[in-house]
Scaffold this motif. Structure first.
Motif, mmCIF file in Angstrom:
data_model
loop_
_atom_site.group_PDB
_atom_site.id
_atom_site.type_symbol
_atom_site.label_atom_id
_atom_site.label_comp_id
_atom_site.label_asym_id
_atom_site.label_seq_id
_atom_site.Cartn_x
_atom_site.Cartn_y
_atom_site.Cartn_z
ATOM 1 N N ASN A 138 0.830 -1.210 0.000
ATOM 2 C CA ASN A 138 0.000 0.000 0.000
ATOM 3 C C ASN A 138 0.862 1.257 0.000
ATOM 4 O O ASN A 138 0.673 2.152 0.825
ATOM 5 N N TRP A 141 -0.047 5.170 1.007
ATOM 6 C CA TRP A 141 -1.142 5.163 1.968
ATOM 7 C C TRP A 141 -0.574 5.294 3.378
ATOM 8 O O TRP A 141 0.526 4.857 3.656
ATOM 9 N N GLN A 171 -9.195 9.303 -0.040
ATOM 10 C CA GLN A 171 -9.532 7.883 -0.190
ATOM 11 C C GLN A 171 -9.304 7.155 1.128
ATOM 12 O O GLN A 171 -8.402 7.495 1.896
ATOM 13 N N LYS A 172 -10.094 6.124 1.337
ATOM 14 C CA LYS A 172 -10.001 5.332 2.557
ATOM 15 C C LYS A 172 -10.033 3.860 2.170
ATOM 16 O O LYS A 172 -10.769 3.461 1.276
ATOM 17 N N ARG A 173 -9.225 3.071 2.852
ATOM 18 C CA ARG A 173 -9.162 1.633 2.573
ATOM 19 C C ARG A 173 -9.128 0.880 3.905
ATOM 20 O O ARG A 173 -8.359 1.224 4.798
ATOM 21 N N ALA A 188 -8.176 -7.109 1.470
ATOM 22 C CA ALA A 188 -8.633 -5.722 1.436
ATOM 23 C C ALA A 188 -10.131 -5.644 1.250
ATOM 24 O O ALA A 188 -10.689 -6.421 0.492
ATOM 25 N N ASN A 190 -12.923 -2.729 0.289
ATOM 26 C CA ASN A 190 -13.108 -1.329 -0.135
ATOM 27 C C ASN A 190 -14.526 -0.895 0.042
ATOM 28 O O ASN A 190 -15.458 -1.546 0.026
#
Length: 190
Positions: A138, A141, A171-173, A188, A190
Motif C-alpha cells: 500500500n 497510503w 480515499q479510505k481503505r 482488502a 473497499n
C-alpha cells in the motif's frame, strides 16, 4: 599549625574508623509492580488497571505481562480466606487487564490454570513483518487507525486479527489481516 594538622588527622581517622562498622539488616520482601495502578475485586472477578508507562509492555505481550505482574494463586488464597463461608469455592476466576490501548480478559479454572483469553487493542504498533508487508502492498497510503483482536486457549492463539484503516488523501481503505496465516495474508475491503 602542627596542632591543627594533628587534630584534623585525628578527627579524620576517628570518623573513618567509626564508619567501618557493619550493620546487618533483616531480609525484606517488597511486592511492587511499577506498571499496575490498582487491582480491584468483585467476587471471582479481578480488574487490574495498567499505568500509562506499562501499556507498551502489556500490548506487546499481554499473557507474559499478566504472568509477570499478577499471581492468580495468591488471589485465590486471598479470596478463600476472606469469604464468609469458607466451604464455598469459585469454579472459575476472571482477570481483566485494562489500559488506555485496550484490554485482555483471562479466564482461569478454580485451581488457577489459564483456560482462555480474549484480547482487544487499538492503535498499536504492528509486528515488523506485518508493517513491511502492509507498507509494500500500500505505497502512498498512511495508517489512520488499527484494531487488534485475539483469542487464546491456554496460551495458544486461536484467533489473531488486525483491522487497519488506511488513508490516501480523501480515499479510505480497510484491510483485514489474519495474523495466524503463515504469510500474514492480507484481505482488502473497499
Amino acid at each position: 599549625m602542627k596542632t591543627i594538622i594533628f587534630l584534623s588527622a585525628f578527627v579524620l581517622w576517628a570518623s573513618v574508623g567509626q564508619a567501618q562498622e557493619v550493620t546487618k539488616l533483616n531480609e525484606v520482601k517488597v511486592n511492587y509492580s511499577p506498571q499496575i495502578t490498582e487491582i480491584s475485586q468483585n467476587g471471582s472477578v479481578f480488574t487490574i488497571k495498567i499505568k500509562p508507562r506499562g501499556v507498551n509492555n502489556f500490548v506487546s505481550n499481554p499473557i507474559g505481562f499478566l504472568n509477570d505482574n499478577f499471581d492468580i494463586h495468591k488471589f485465590i488464597d486471598l479470596v478463600s480466606t476472606e469469604e464468609d463461608d469458607p466451604d464455598e469455592e469459585y469454579d472459575s476466576y476472571e482477570v481483566q487487564l485494562r489500559s488506555t490501548k485496550g484490554f485482555m480478559i483471562a479466564n482461569y479454572d478454580g485451581e488457577g490454570h489459564l483456560i482462555s483469553t480474549r484480547q482487544n487493542f487499538k492503535d498499536i504498533v504492528l509486528p515488523y513483518p506485518l508493517r513491511i508487508q502492509v507498507y509494500n502492498a500500500n505505497k502512498g497510503w498512511s495508517m489512520k487507525k488499527n484494531k487488534y483482536t485475539a483469542n487464546t486457549k491456554g496460551v495458544i492463539l486461536t484467533k489473531a486479527i488486525y483491522n487497519l484503516t488506511l488513508i490516501n488523501g480523501k480515499q479510505k481503505r480497510n484491510i483485514k489481516i489474519n495474523a495466524l496465516d503463515k504469510d500474514y495474508g492480507v484481505v482488502a475491503k473497499n
